[in-house]
Design an enzyme around this catalytic site. Structure first.
Site, PDB file in Angstrom:
ATOM      1  CB  SER A  10      32.406  32.562  47.940  1.00 25.32           C
ATOM      2  OG  SER A  10      32.376  33.535  46.939  1.00 25.32           O
ATOM      3  CE  LYS A  70      37.709  34.427  45.541  1.00 23.69           C
ATOM      4  NZ  LYS A  70      37.031  34.223  44.299  1.00 23.69           N
ATOM      5  CD1 TRP A 125      31.455  37.678  41.429  1.00 23.04           C
ATOM      6  CD2 TRP A 125      31.653  38.894  39.562  1.00 23.04           C
ATOM      7  NE1 TRP A 125      32.316  38.708  41.685  1.00 23.04           N
ATOM      8  CE2 TRP A 125      32.455  39.473  40.565  1.00 23.04           C
ATOM      9  CE3 TRP A 125      31.619  39.487  38.289  1.00 23.04           C
ATOM     10  CZ2 TRP A 125      33.230  40.613  40.346  1.00 23.04           C
ATOM     11  CZ3 TRP A 125      32.395  40.624  38.074  1.00 23.04           C
ATOM     12  CH2 TRP A 125      33.180  41.170  39.087  1.00 23.04           C
ATOM     13  CG  HIS A 163      27.849  33.508  45.058  1.00 23.40           C
ATOM     14  ND1 HIS A 163      28.956  32.861  44.565  1.00 23.40           N
ATOM     15  CD2 HIS A 163      28.266  34.162  46.174  1.00 23.40           C
ATOM     16  CE1 HIS A 163      29.991  33.120  45.354  1.00 23.40           C
ATOM     17  NE2 HIS A 163      29.598  33.900  46.340  1.00 23.40           N
TER      18      HIS A 163
HETATM   19  C1  GCU Z   1      32.814  38.705  45.664  1.00 16.79           C
HETATM   20  C2  GCU Z   1      34.151  38.434  44.993  1.00 16.79           C
HETATM   21  C3  GCU Z   1      34.346  36.949  44.738  1.00 16.79           C
HETATM   22  C4  GCU Z   1      34.087  36.165  46.000  1.00 16.79           C
HETATM   23  C5  GCU Z   1      32.748  36.501  46.566  1.00 16.79           C
HETATM   24  C6  GCU Z   1      32.438  35.830  47.916  1.00 16.79           C
HETATM   25  O1  GCU Z   1      31.795  38.432  44.742  1.00 16.79           O
HETATM   26  O2  GCU Z   1      34.225  39.191  43.820  1.00 16.79           O
HETATM   27  O3  GCU Z   1      35.663  36.697  44.280  1.00 16.79           O
HETATM   28  O4  GCU Z   1      34.200  34.796  45.724  1.00 16.79           O
HETATM   29  O5  GCU Z   1      32.672  37.896  46.783  1.00 16.79           O
HETATM   30  O6  GCU Z   1      33.358  35.516  48.657  1.00 16.79           O
HETATM   31  O7  GCU Z   1      31.242  35.669  48.219  1.00 16.79           O
END
Ligand code: GCU
Length: 406
Positions: free
Chosen positions: A245, A249, A336, A387
């Site tokens: 997540s 990134k 998402w 997720h």
């Molecule tokens: C939130 C956010 C995402 C991210 C996620 C996470 O949902 O909007 O961009 O990837 O958190 O880090 O679990």
């Protein structure tokens, strides 16, 4: 399922119905040919710095690393170790701890390095890792109130870190608490690495100064420096970064910039990770910037609802890593993060591998399989469920590394 904290109130609704996905036109990654590829890559990297992640410092620090504590585990088959990293500039210094689990072999062993969300002590129930002195976030699902790290929080995220299995498969696993690099809060910059460098205050810094994702990526790269300096068992040719997540990134952004990273395993990385921005599906820059204003550079706000005006898209981020190993993973219910957008980025990045004589992505089966990995040296898997970083994800990541002789 939409993550609703912090609130999405007042923001454009997120579109998650795959039937509503627009067709997008993406710049080909092989247009400049193999001779022109290095220059194209530099241009993409600079565009990502200018418009999304911000510029990180390129020099001007001293780094010291030392192995601080070590203990044999699992009947002497493995070592557990903490490496302390000190980063100093004329403005001060900061330190963080790398928690390592590794086979009890002289080496060289391949290394998986990843940031964790809530402290090294949350990655294993064993009462061994040092409790982080840094601020820790609230983990509602795991019953942790956040603030100061607690003994009671040991192991709350251990499900994401199957150390024994990974070490059993021959890997060293190194993890760093992201909050020791920079706490994940809009004002977290004060307590992280940014004050070691000029223009730390993001509101006064140039609009293209680094945001938290770039600070974390920098922390990953400095942690690699530390490992290479004090870990003679680490194989410098088999260094992988892994991230889930928001940490996915940062893992991608670190790998895009740093050719020492031979493989990147990016799980559910979504918006500003592997997902194509121009699709405007699931989370968009406007949502990310409103809820996590510290993650990207200020200049990224100009693209909040203008993705088509970005000079780059995320397939070019993946292409910056070619011809190294890339494995992108999505979860079927994680709309998402736009699973189809993550897959599309792999497909469109593929020609960067073929250009280098490596297997590209290849055809995409319809429907997208949920039980296996697809692709060549750039790969993708989608697993059922929401997720998270699960045993299935690790299993497929290891499969990819094994297929490449790791
Ligand atoms: C939130 C956010 C995402 C991210 C996620 C996470 O949902 O909007 O961009 O990837 O958190 O880090 O679990």
């Amino acid at each position: 399922m939409v993550d609703t904290t912090p609130s999405l109130a007042g923001l454009p609704p997120a579109i998650e119905d795959p039937a509503r996905a627009p067709a997008v036109v993406l710049e080909p990654v092989d247009a400049a040919g193999v001779a022109g590829f290095p220059a194209a890559r530099e241009r993409w990297l600079e565009d990502f710095r200018r418009h999304i992640y911000g510029h990180a410092p390129e020099d001007g620090w001293r780094l010291d690393a030392r192995s601080d504590r070590r203990a044999a585990v699992w009947g002497g088959h493995a070592w557990r170790e903490e490496i302390v990293v000190d980063l100093a500039t004329e403005r001060g210094s900061r330190s963080w701890r790398i928690l390592v689990h590794r086979p009890a072999l002289p080496g060289p062993v391949p290394v998986l390095l990843g940031l964790n969300f809530a402290g090294n002590h949350t990655t294993t129930p064993d009462p061994w890792p040092t409790l982080t002195p840094a601020w820790v976030p609230v983990r509602e699902a795991e019953g942790s109130p956040g603030g100061k790290a607690r003994e009671a929080d040991r192991g709350i995220l251990a499900r994401r870190w199957p150390f024994a299995e990974l070490v059993g498969a021959g890997f060293a696993v190194a993890t760093v608490y992201s909050g020791e690099i920079e706490p994940d809060r809009p004002d977290g910059w004060r307590d992280g690495l940014r004050p070691l460098f000029p223009d730390a205050d993001p509101d006064r810094a140039p609009a293209d100064a680094w945001g938290t994702l770039a600070v974390w990526a920098f922390g990953l790269r400095r942690s690699l420096d530390a490992l290479l300096a004090v870990a003679p068992w680490a194989d410098p040719a088999r260094l992988a970064v892994v991230g889930h997540s928001r940490m996915g990134k940062s893992a991608l952004w670190a790998a895009a910039q740093d050719p020492r990273i031979a493989a990147v395993l990016a799980n559910d990385s979504g918006c500003t990770g592997a997902a194509i921005a121009r699709r405007r599906m699931g989370e968009r820059q406007v949502h990310l910037n409103a809820r996590f204003p510290h993650w990207c550079c200020r200049a990224s706000r100009a693209f909040d609802e203008r993705e088509a005006d970005l000079p780059v898209d995320q397939h070019q981020l993946l292409a910056c890593i070619a011809p190294r190993i890339v494995h992108v993973a999505s979860a079927e219910q994680d709309l998402w993060a736009d699973p189809d957008g993550e897959l599309l980025a792999c497909v469109h990045a593929g020609p960067a591998w073929t250009l280098h004589g490596e297997p590209g992505f290849g055809p995409v089966p319809d429907p997208v399989p949920l039980d296996r990995t697809i692709g060549g040296r750039i790969r993708y898997h989608r697993r059922p469920g929401p997720h998270d970083l699960t045993a299935t994800d690790w299993h497929r990541f290891l499969g990819t590394l094994r297929d490449h002789g790791w």
